[in-house]
Scaffold this motif. Structure first.
Motif, PDB file in Angstrom:
ATOM      1  N   SER A  72     -16.068  31.089  21.648  1.00 56.17           N
ATOM      2  CA  SER A  72     -15.653  29.882  21.046  1.00 56.17           C
ATOM      3  C   SER A  72     -16.589  28.999  20.221  1.00 56.17           C
ATOM      4  O   SER A  72     -16.586  28.228  19.553  1.00 56.17           O
ATOM      5  CB  SER A  72     -14.919  29.134  21.931  1.00 56.17           C
ATOM      6  OG  SER A  72     -15.787  28.734  22.792  1.00 56.17           O
ATOM      7  N   GLY A  73     -18.119  29.334  20.594  1.00 56.84           N
ATOM      8  CA  GLY A  73     -19.266  28.997  20.224  1.00 56.84           C
ATOM      9  C   GLY A  73     -19.287  27.226  20.606  1.00 56.84           C
ATOM     10  O   GLY A  73     -18.937  26.665  21.849  1.00 56.84           O
ATOM     11  N   CYS A  74     -20.301  26.486  19.857  1.00 54.05           N
ATOM     12  CA  CYS A  74     -20.591  25.078  20.096  1.00 54.05           C
ATOM     13  C   CYS A  74     -20.407  24.260  19.031  1.00 54.05           C
ATOM     14  O   CYS A  74     -19.789  24.567  17.757  1.00 54.05           O
ATOM     15  CB  CYS A  74     -21.962  25.376  20.259  1.00 54.05           C
ATOM     16  SG  CYS A  74     -22.941  26.194  21.320  1.00 54.05           S
ATOM     17  N   GLN A  75     -20.174  22.933  19.127  1.00 54.03           N
ATOM     18  CA  GLN A  75     -19.745  22.007  18.289  1.00 54.03           C
ATOM     19  C   GLN A  75     -20.669  20.758  18.248  1.00 54.03           C
ATOM     20  O   GLN A  75     -21.312  20.785  19.280  1.00 54.03           O
ATOM     21  CB  GLN A  75     -18.311  21.373  18.417  1.00 54.03           C
ATOM     22  CG  GLN A  75     -18.186  20.845  19.826  1.00 54.03           C
ATOM     23  CD  GLN A  75     -16.728  20.517  20.337  1.00 54.03           C
ATOM     24  OE1 GLN A  75     -15.841  20.598  19.327  1.00 54.03           O
ATOM     25  NE2 GLN A  75     -16.504  19.811  21.432  1.00 54.03           N
ATOM     26  N   ARG A  76     -20.842  19.973  17.267  1.00 50.11           N
ATOM     27  CA  ARG A  76     -21.688  18.770  17.307  1.00 50.11           C
ATOM     28  C   ARG A  76     -21.516  17.799  18.389  1.00 50.11           C
ATOM     29  O   ARG A  76     -20.354  17.518  18.303  1.00 50.11           O
ATOM     30  CB  ARG A  76     -21.772  18.223  15.819  1.00 50.11           C
ATOM     31  CG  ARG A  76     -22.201  19.352  14.780  1.00 50.11           C
ATOM     32  CD  ARG A  76     -22.297  18.601  13.265  1.00 50.11           C
ATOM     33  NE  ARG A  76     -22.805  19.649  12.165  1.00 50.11           N
ATOM     34  CZ  ARG A  76     -23.961  20.003  12.116  1.00 50.11           C
ATOM     35  NH1 ARG A  76     -24.882  19.037  12.576  1.00 50.11           N
ATOM     36  NH2 ARG A  76     -24.279  20.736  11.042  1.00 50.11           N
ATOM     37  N   GLU A  77     -22.318  17.240  18.754  1.00 52.47           N
ATOM     38  CA  GLU A  77     -22.173  16.409  19.754  1.00 52.47           C
ATOM     39  C   GLU A  77     -22.149  14.908  18.820  1.00 52.47           C
ATOM     40  O   GLU A  77     -21.263  14.100  19.402  1.00 52.47           O
ATOM     41  CB  GLU A  77     -23.524  15.907  20.488  1.00 52.47           C
ATOM     42  CG  GLU A  77     -23.603  17.290  21.499  1.00 52.47           C
ATOM     43  CD  GLU A  77     -25.111  17.114  22.268  1.00 52.47           C
ATOM     44  OE1 GLU A  77     -26.206  16.175  21.752  1.00 52.47           O
ATOM     45  OE2 GLU A  77     -25.021  17.333  23.552  1.00 52.47           O
TER      46      GLU A  77
ATOM     47  N   LEU B  60     -22.044  36.925  19.196  1.00 52.77           N
ATOM     48  CA  LEU B  60     -21.885  36.886  20.403  1.00 52.77           C
ATOM     49  C   LEU B  60     -21.885  35.351  21.068  1.00 52.77           C
ATOM     50  O   LEU B  60     -20.815  35.378  22.070  1.00 52.77           O
ATOM     51  CB  LEU B  60     -23.075  37.788  21.376  1.00 52.77           C
ATOM     52  CG  LEU B  60     -23.135  37.743  22.888  1.00 52.77           C
ATOM     53  CD1 LEU B  60     -21.819  38.451  23.534  1.00 52.77           C
ATOM     54  CD2 LEU B  60     -24.328  38.204  23.356  1.00 52.77           C
ATOM     55  N   CYS B  61     -22.321  34.715  20.505  1.00 52.72           N
ATOM     56  CA  CYS B  61     -22.633  33.268  21.067  1.00 52.72           C
ATOM     57  C   CYS B  61     -21.753  32.213  20.040  1.00 52.72           C
ATOM     58  O   CYS B  61     -21.755  31.051  20.423  1.00 52.72           O
ATOM     59  CB  CYS B  61     -23.779  32.761  21.443  1.00 52.72           C
ATOM     60  SG  CYS B  61     -24.839  33.658  22.243  1.00 52.72           S
ATOM     61  N   GLY B  62     -21.030  32.871  19.182  1.00 48.14           N
ATOM     62  CA  GLY B  62     -19.969  31.876  18.484  1.00 48.14           C
ATOM     63  C   GLY B  62     -20.683  31.064  17.512  1.00 48.14           C
ATOM     64  O   GLY B  62     -22.089  31.191  17.377  1.00 48.14           O
ATOM     65  N   VAL B  63     -20.250  30.242  16.901  1.00 47.41           N
ATOM     66  CA  VAL B  63     -20.878  29.067  15.875  1.00 47.41           C
ATOM     67  C   VAL B  63     -21.835  28.440  16.461  1.00 47.41           C
ATOM     68  O   VAL B  63     -21.593  27.802  17.714  1.00 47.41           O
ATOM     69  CB  VAL B  63     -19.815  28.354  15.169  1.00 47.41           C
ATOM     70  CG1 VAL B  63     -19.028  29.592  14.228  1.00 47.41           C
ATOM     71  CG2 VAL B  63     -18.851  27.693  15.933  1.00 47.41           C
TER      72      VAL B  63
END
Length: 493
Positions: free
Chosen positions: A335-340, A299-302
């Motif tokens: 679409s999820g999250c990506q590293r800062e 549901l919350c993506g990667v």
């Protein structure tokens, strides 16, 4: 012949016939015996019954199946010809000499269903057990557990898993055990929902709606499944997971045989354990698997985490940010999250510990049952494409589980969730030590609390010289004050 002799002869014949009827084994179909519509066999303790039946609004369709008998009377546990009903009452089930059970429509003289294995024992029978399992076995076999079967219905479930049934893979027999929903309450043919075990990476259980993953029960961690860590065996409920070169399966059972339980996927896709309640004369859905929003797959993506206790269901893990803020603002989190801060395989990359988590999808994982968690840390640290690691068996604190791709389908499970260590860039990590007596403990890095750089920048006033406590072999150490008022000493790697 004298009248008395005639009477005695008739009585003898009648008594013999009555005797044969009452002593016939009602749980058995013998070789070459045929069971016709209207006839049944019943398990020894009257728990289950095999015979023909119709379903509510489809009375013209006849099915051969196993139903509860003594309690929950009429509840269907298994259907043989779920895809090919027989019109009217013309079905016949026969045990052939080769051990094959064949279901025939006598009107059209066509075989509508049959078992796919053969046997050559001289005294083959089909027997209905009190577990609800229909087995074809050698009747001369004195194995009380009846494991030397030719064929068994437990290898071919429909929408229901009964206690004692193995759910998974049998490599020796080439059998894969799945469950599939009915199309409707009146149609037992295969519906869109299927529960199955996937063997890619670390084995885990899924439920699909067609080709789409609907729900992931996860992998076994020694206590329970990672999606249901709070559901563990008890004094009355036993859960067994077996993995070896011959088979991989999960099996549940109950020590109290008088309690009826079954695991069923409904036509609407609800899967859970149903318990029969005598007081209400109905089935109670005790533990649905997909009960809340966070159990929807990915549901919350990667790198996103789902938390049903929060007003905003999805969030990014510490050190990650939404890939698309615009989508997240309208509650589209796929679409999820990506590293800062991106990884660069630097020597100072480390791991941040996240607690109380449902572990990510393990289809792209690697595992070893004998490694320690320290060895697991070392192996993941030395492989640039290793993104995270966790203990494989939390019951004994052993084994190593590694991920090699982006992490997906995670959620927060307060109290019962599992620890996972996720690889982070060096600039995103800082070791935080609670100051004791003006010194810094030399402590195992796995036990240290980890915070994001942004949190520590605020706590130390951007690592201000005014917050510097000193410098030594560990490098510069700064005093910080966290939001909760806790004072900490911080070393930046």
């Amino acid at each position: 012949m004298e009248p008395f002799s005639i009477f005695l002869l008739c009585f003898t014949f009648s008594f013999h016939t009555l005797f044969m009827i009452t002593t016939m084994a009602v749980d058995i179909i013998f070789m070459n015996q045929t069971i016709r519509d209207g006839q049944t066999i019943v398990s020894p303790q009257q728990s289950f019954e095999l015979g023909f039946f119709s379903l509510r609004n489809a009375s013209e369709n006849r099915y051969l199946g196993i139903r509860y008998k003594r309690l929950a009377t009429g509840t269907v546990a298994w259907v043989a010809n779920r895809e090919t009903p027989i019109r009217n009452k013309t079905g016949e089930l026969t045990l052939r000499p080769d051990g094959v059970l064949a279901l025939r429509d006598s009107t059209t003289d066509t075989i509508v269903w049959y078992t796919n294995t053969k046997g050559n024992a001289p005294n083959l029978v089909a027997r209905l057990l009190d577990t609800g399992n229909l087995v074809v076995i050698d009747n001369d076999d004195d194995n009380e557990r009846r494991e030397n079967y030719i064929w068994q219905s437990f290898d071919h479930p429909g929408d229901t898993i009964l206690p004692g049934m193995k759910f998974g893979w049998n490599f020796k027999r080439g059998i894969v055990t799945n469950i599939t929903s009915w199309k409707s309450g009146d149609d037992p043919s295969r519906g869109p929902f299927i529960g199955y075990m996937n063997l890619d990476g670390l084995p885990q259980f899924y439920q699909n709606n067609g080709d789409l993953i609907q729900y992931r029960l996860g992998s076994w961690n020694g206590h329970a499944f990672t999606a249901r860590p709070g559901v563990i065996p008890s004094s009355i409920y036993k859960l067994e997971y077996v993995s070896n070169e011959r088979e991989i399966y999960i099996k549940f059972d109950y020590t109290n045989g008088s309690v009826l339980n079954r695991l069923t996927v409904t036509p609407s896709g609800i899967t859970g354990r149903f318990t029969w309640v005598n007081r209400t004369q109905g089935w109670f859905l005790f533990s649905p698997f997909n009960a809340d929003t966070c159990e929807r797959y990915a549901l919350c993506g990667v790198y996103g985490t789902c938390d049903s206790t929060q007003s905003t269901t999805c969030g990014c893990m510490e050190g990650f940010a939404p890939k698309s803020r615009a989508q997240w603002d309208i509650s589209d989190w796929t679409s999820g999250c990506q590293r800062e801060v991106a990884l660069d395989c630097g020597v100072k990359e480390g791991f941040r510990k996240y607690r109380f988590m449902k572990l990510p999808d393990t289809r792209r994982s690697w595992y070893d049952t004998n490694m320690t968690i320290e060895q697991c840390n070392t192996k993941c640290r030395n492989e640039c494409n290793c993104t995270a690691y966790a203990a494989l068996d939390i019951k004994y604190g052993t084994g190593c589980l590694l991920w090699y791709e982006e992490l997906i389908d995670m959620r927060v499970i307060p109290k019962y969730g599992q620890d996972i260590y996720i690889r982070m860039a060096a600039s995103e990590l800082a070791l935080v030590f609670v100051e004791k007596h003006g010194t810094i403990a030399d402590k195992d890095v796995l036990d240290l609390p980890l915070f994001s750089l942004s949190t520590l920048v605020v706590a130390t006033n951007n690592f201000s010289i005014n917050n510097k406590l000193g410098q030594g072999g560990f490098g510069p150490v700064y005093k910080g004050i966290l939001k909760d008022g806790q004072e900490v000493a911080v070393k930046r790697l």
